[in-house]
Design a protein around this motif. Structure first.
Motif, PDB file in Angstrom:
ATOM      1  N   PRO A   4       0.844  -1.194  -0.106  1.00 53.37           N
ATOM      2  CA  PRO A   4      -0.129  -0.087  -0.019  1.00 53.37           C
ATOM      3  C   PRO A   4       0.962   1.427   0.020  1.00 53.37           C
ATOM      4  O   PRO A   4       1.985   1.171   0.525  1.00 53.37           O
ATOM      5  CB  PRO A   4      -0.763  -0.221   1.348  1.00 53.37           C
ATOM      6  N   ALA A   5       0.512   2.338  -0.569  1.00 55.96           N
ATOM      7  CA  ALA A   5       1.078   3.437  -0.690  1.00 55.96           C
ATOM      8  C   ALA A   5       1.418   4.101   0.910  1.00 55.96           C
ATOM      9  O   ALA A   5       0.449   3.892   1.711  1.00 55.96           O
ATOM     10  CB  ALA A   5       0.282   4.677  -1.329  1.00 55.96           C
ATOM     11  N   PRO A   6       2.809   4.522   0.973  1.00 56.43           N
ATOM     12  CA  PRO A   6       2.779   4.933   2.508  1.00 56.43           C
ATOM     13  C   PRO A   6       2.157   6.166   2.842  1.00 56.43           C
ATOM     14  O   PRO A   6       1.644   7.046   1.900  1.00 56.43           O
ATOM     15  CB  PRO A   6       4.637   4.864   2.575  1.00 56.43           C
ATOM     16  N   VAL A   7       2.075   6.366   3.800  1.00 57.48           N
ATOM     17  CA  VAL A   7       1.595   7.931   4.466  1.00 57.48           C
ATOM     18  C   VAL A   7       2.882   8.428   5.405  1.00 57.48           C
ATOM     19  O   VAL A   7       3.416   7.819   6.173  1.00 57.48           O
ATOM     20  CB  VAL A   7       0.460   7.339   5.515  1.00 57.48           C
ATOM     21  N   ARG A   8       2.847   9.580   5.069  1.00 58.37           N
ATOM     22  CA  ARG A   8       4.008  10.514   5.747  1.00 58.37           C
ATOM     23  C   ARG A   8       3.056  11.589   6.533  1.00 58.37           C
ATOM     24  O   ARG A   8       2.500  12.265   5.939  1.00 58.37           O
ATOM     25  CB  ARG A   8       4.924  11.116   4.577  1.00 58.37           C
ATOM     26  N   VAL A   9       3.640  11.662   7.702  1.00 58.77           N
ATOM     27  CA  VAL A   9       3.280  12.736   8.740  1.00 58.77           C
ATOM     28  C   VAL A   9       4.375  13.724   9.067  1.00 58.77           C
ATOM     29  O   VAL A   9       5.474  13.341   9.186  1.00 58.77           O
ATOM     30  CB  VAL A   9       2.682  12.068  10.064  1.00 58.77           C
ATOM     31  N   TYR A  10       4.103  14.946   8.478  1.00 56.91           N
ATOM     32  CA  TYR A  10       4.920  16.102   8.918  1.00 56.91           C
ATOM     33  C   TYR A  10       4.292  16.976  10.225  1.00 56.91           C
ATOM     34  O   TYR A  10       3.195  17.244  10.207  1.00 56.91           O
ATOM     35  CB  TYR A  10       4.923  16.903   7.746  1.00 56.91           C
ATOM     36  N   ALA A  60       4.689  19.756   2.199  1.00 64.70           N
ATOM     37  CA  ALA A  60       4.523  18.076   2.102  1.00 64.70           C
ATOM     38  C   ALA A  60       3.693  17.917   0.980  1.00 64.70           C
ATOM     39  O   ALA A  60       4.237  16.898   0.180  1.00 64.70           O
ATOM     40  CB  ALA A  60       3.143  18.033   3.337  1.00 64.70           C
ATOM     41  N   LEU A  61       2.811  18.486   0.169  1.00 64.58           N
ATOM     42  CA  LEU A  61       2.217  18.368  -1.060  1.00 64.58           C
ATOM     43  C   LEU A  61       3.348  18.280  -2.070  1.00 64.58           C
ATOM     44  O   LEU A  61       3.450  17.589  -2.887  1.00 64.58           O
ATOM     45  CB  LEU A  61       1.245  19.261  -1.361  1.00 64.58           C
ATOM     46  N   SER A  62       3.963  19.334  -2.079  1.00 68.54           N
ATOM     47  CA  SER A  62       5.362  19.277  -2.796  1.00 68.54           C
ATOM     48  C   SER A  62       6.453  18.414  -3.075  1.00 68.54           C
ATOM     49  O   SER A  62       6.633  17.969  -3.933  1.00 68.54           O
ATOM     50  CB  SER A  62       6.169  20.732  -3.016  1.00 68.54           C
ATOM     51  N   ALA A  63       6.530  17.680  -1.682  1.00 68.50           N
ATOM     52  CA  ALA A  63       7.582  16.774  -1.491  1.00 68.50           C
ATOM     53  C   ALA A  63       6.807  15.397  -2.195  1.00 68.50           C
ATOM     54  O   ALA A  63       7.403  14.801  -2.838  1.00 68.50           O
ATOM     55  CB  ALA A  63       7.735  16.593  -0.051  1.00 68.50           C
ATOM     56  N   VAL A 110      -0.076  13.149   4.441  1.00 65.20           N
ATOM     57  CA  VAL A 110      -0.167  13.144   2.752  1.00 65.20           C
ATOM     58  C   VAL A 110       0.223  11.608   2.600  1.00 65.20           C
ATOM     59  O   VAL A 110       1.105  10.885   2.935  1.00 65.20           O
ATOM     60  CB  VAL A 110       1.047  13.954   2.271  1.00 65.20           C
ATOM     61  N   THR A 111      -0.502  11.088   1.340  1.00 66.83           N
ATOM     62  CA  THR A 111      -0.286  10.037   0.725  1.00 66.83           C
ATOM     63  C   THR A 111      -0.663   9.688  -0.474  1.00 66.83           C
ATOM     64  O   THR A 111      -1.659  10.740  -1.120  1.00 66.83           O
ATOM     65  CB  THR A 111      -0.945   8.743   1.766  1.00 66.83           C
ATOM     66  N   PRO A 230      -0.562   0.495   5.663  1.00 68.26           N
ATOM     67  CA  PRO A 230       0.301   1.471   5.077  1.00 68.26           C
ATOM     68  C   PRO A 230       1.622   1.542   6.045  1.00 68.26           C
ATOM     69  O   PRO A 230       1.397   1.666   7.189  1.00 68.26           O
ATOM     70  CB  PRO A 230      -0.397   2.821   4.661  1.00 68.26           C
ATOM     71  N   VAL A 231       2.540   1.808   5.523  1.00 68.44           N
ATOM     72  CA  VAL A 231       3.872   2.173   6.397  1.00 68.44           C
ATOM     73  C   VAL A 231       3.692   3.732   6.521  1.00 68.44           C
ATOM     74  O   VAL A 231       3.322   4.455   5.769  1.00 68.44           O
ATOM     75  CB  VAL A 231       5.330   1.805   5.461  1.00 68.44           C
ATOM     76  N   VAL A 232       3.862   4.067   7.980  1.00 70.09           N
ATOM     77  CA  VAL A 232       3.496   5.375   8.262  1.00 70.09           C
ATOM     78  C   VAL A 232       5.030   5.961   8.573  1.00 70.09           C
ATOM     79  O   VAL A 232       5.563   5.392   9.593  1.00 70.09           O
ATOM     80  CB  VAL A 232       2.700   5.745   9.484  1.00 70.09           C
ATOM     81  N   SER A 233       5.548   7.037   8.231  1.00 67.67           N
ATOM     82  CA  SER A 233       6.782   7.811   8.760  1.00 67.67           C
ATOM     83  C   SER A 233       6.478   9.122   9.037  1.00 67.67           C
ATOM     84  O   SER A 233       5.453   9.694   8.638  1.00 67.67           O
ATOM     85  CB  SER A 233       7.738   7.549   7.379  1.00 67.67           C
ATOM     86  N   VAL A 234       7.160   9.414   9.792  1.00 68.01           N
ATOM     87  CA  VAL A 234       7.166  10.996  10.682  1.00 68.01           C
ATOM     88  C   VAL A 234       8.299  11.611  10.328  1.00 68.01           C
ATOM     89  O   VAL A 234       9.401  11.246  10.667  1.00 68.01           O
ATOM     90  CB  VAL A 234       6.777  10.732  12.077  1.00 68.01           C
ATOM     91  N   VAL A 235       8.137  13.119   9.719  1.00 72.81           N
ATOM     92  CA  VAL A 235       9.159  14.008   9.944  1.00 72.81           C
ATOM     93  C   VAL A 235       8.991  14.911  11.045  1.00 72.81           C
ATOM     94  O   VAL A 235       7.715  15.590  11.102  1.00 72.81           O
ATOM     95  CB  VAL A 235       9.352  14.849   8.763  1.00 72.81           C
ATOM     96  N   TRP A 236       9.686  14.760  12.010  1.00 73.11           N
ATOM     97  CA  TRP A 236       9.402  15.406  13.301  1.00 73.11           C
ATOM     98  C   TRP A 236       9.456  16.926  13.192  1.00 73.11           C
ATOM     99  O   TRP A 236       8.531  17.594  14.189  1.00 73.11           O
ATOM    100  CB  TRP A 236      10.192  14.794  14.445  1.00 73.11           C
TER     101      TRP A 236
END
Ligand code: COA
Length: 240
Positions: A4-10, A60-63, A110-111, A230-236
């Motif tokens: 599944p598409a990953p989710v990134r949390v900023y 976040a959207l641009s990334a 964002v995902t 989905p894998v969830v990663s965090v940019v702290w």
């Protein structure tokens, strides 16, 4: 089988934009109309939160676009209490995002997968029992009733953020019949049951929750595309 598409949390601390150079950098990432709207805030605290939120979402959207779209180029269609949509540039219909702001913390998920909802709330000293009576499911009221003081306040915030994150993932926010949703924040992942009149399958959502320091509770609700979450990663500290 595809992942599944990953989710990134900023995440960002709005006060990190207080220094004049940082504020100028952040304002330069916004289109002129948003810059103007930020300048009109009278409270410095609210202005910092709004600026952090706008910049965080655009970056976040641009990334997620792989740098194809600069932060100030996104155009949104937004109205109060309605899920915002990207209206330009075209071609980003597969992008889902959600934002939440509190004094001291801005968050954006964002995902390129399915729907996503995020909520952050500051810690409280007490659980507002009028809100519990009006919007909590019977089993949620029972679990809160077994707690007192700060443990009850903490449990309240955990349930509330899960309700908001789910409401945002559904695009209805708090307009959903909230007492028909029953969350259990004591398990990992948090437990979730849906009752009428809400028609949904709780198993199609992936829930995550954690405290950011002692000050804020965060809940994330992301659509599952299959058996694998989905894998969830965090940019702290995304605006540091
Ligand atoms: C969505 C909602 C829960 C926002 O909660 P909040 O705690 O005030 O604010 P948060 O900081 O957590 O979230 C704000 C973001 O939610 C998003 N949002 C607003 N409505 C949304 C919806 N229906 N679905 C998904 N996301 C939504 C916006 O992107 C907003 O970001 P922005 O600040 O950049 O515009 C709330 O606006 C809501 O549900 N309202 C519906 C209930 C209603 O109509 N109430 C009217 C009485 S005032």
């Amino acid at each position: 089988v595809s992942e599944p598409a990953p989710v990134r949390v900023y995440l960002a601390t709005p006060s990190s934009l207080q220094e004049p150079d940082r504020r100028a950098w952040a304002l330069a990432l916004l289109p002129a109309d948003e810059r103007e709207r930020i300048r009109r805030f009278r409270s410095e605290r609210d202005r910092d939160v709004a600026l952090a939120s706008r910049v965080l979402q655009r970056r976040a959207l641009s990334a997620t676009s792989g740098g194809a779209v600069p932060p100030d180029a996104w155009r949104f269609d937004s109205a109060p209490h309605v899920r915002p949509r990207i209206v330009g540039p075209t071609g980003f219909g597969a992008l889902s995002w959600s934002a939440s702001n509190a004094v001291g913390l801005a968050a954006c998920a964002v995902t390129l997968g399915g729907a996503v909802g995020i909520d952050v709330e500051p810690a409280r000293d007490e659980a507002p029992m009028d809100v519990v009576e009006a919007y909590f499911a019977a089993r949620e009221r029972t679990s809160l009733g077994g707690l007192t003081g700060s443990a009850r306040a903490r449990h309240f915030v955990e349930i509330w953020t899960l309700k908001e994150a789910y409401g945002k993932a559904r695009g209805q926010g708090l307009a959903l019949p909230l007492a028909s949703l029953a969350f259990d924040p004591t398990t990992r992942p948090p437990g979730f049951r849906v009752g009428p009149p809400v028609v949904d399958d709780a198993a199609r959502w992936h829930l995550l929750q954690w405290w950011v320091g002692d000050g804020h509770c965060l809940a994330l609700c992301a659509a599952r595309e299959g058996a694998t979450p989905p894998v969830v990663s965090v940019v702290w500290d995304a605006l540091a």
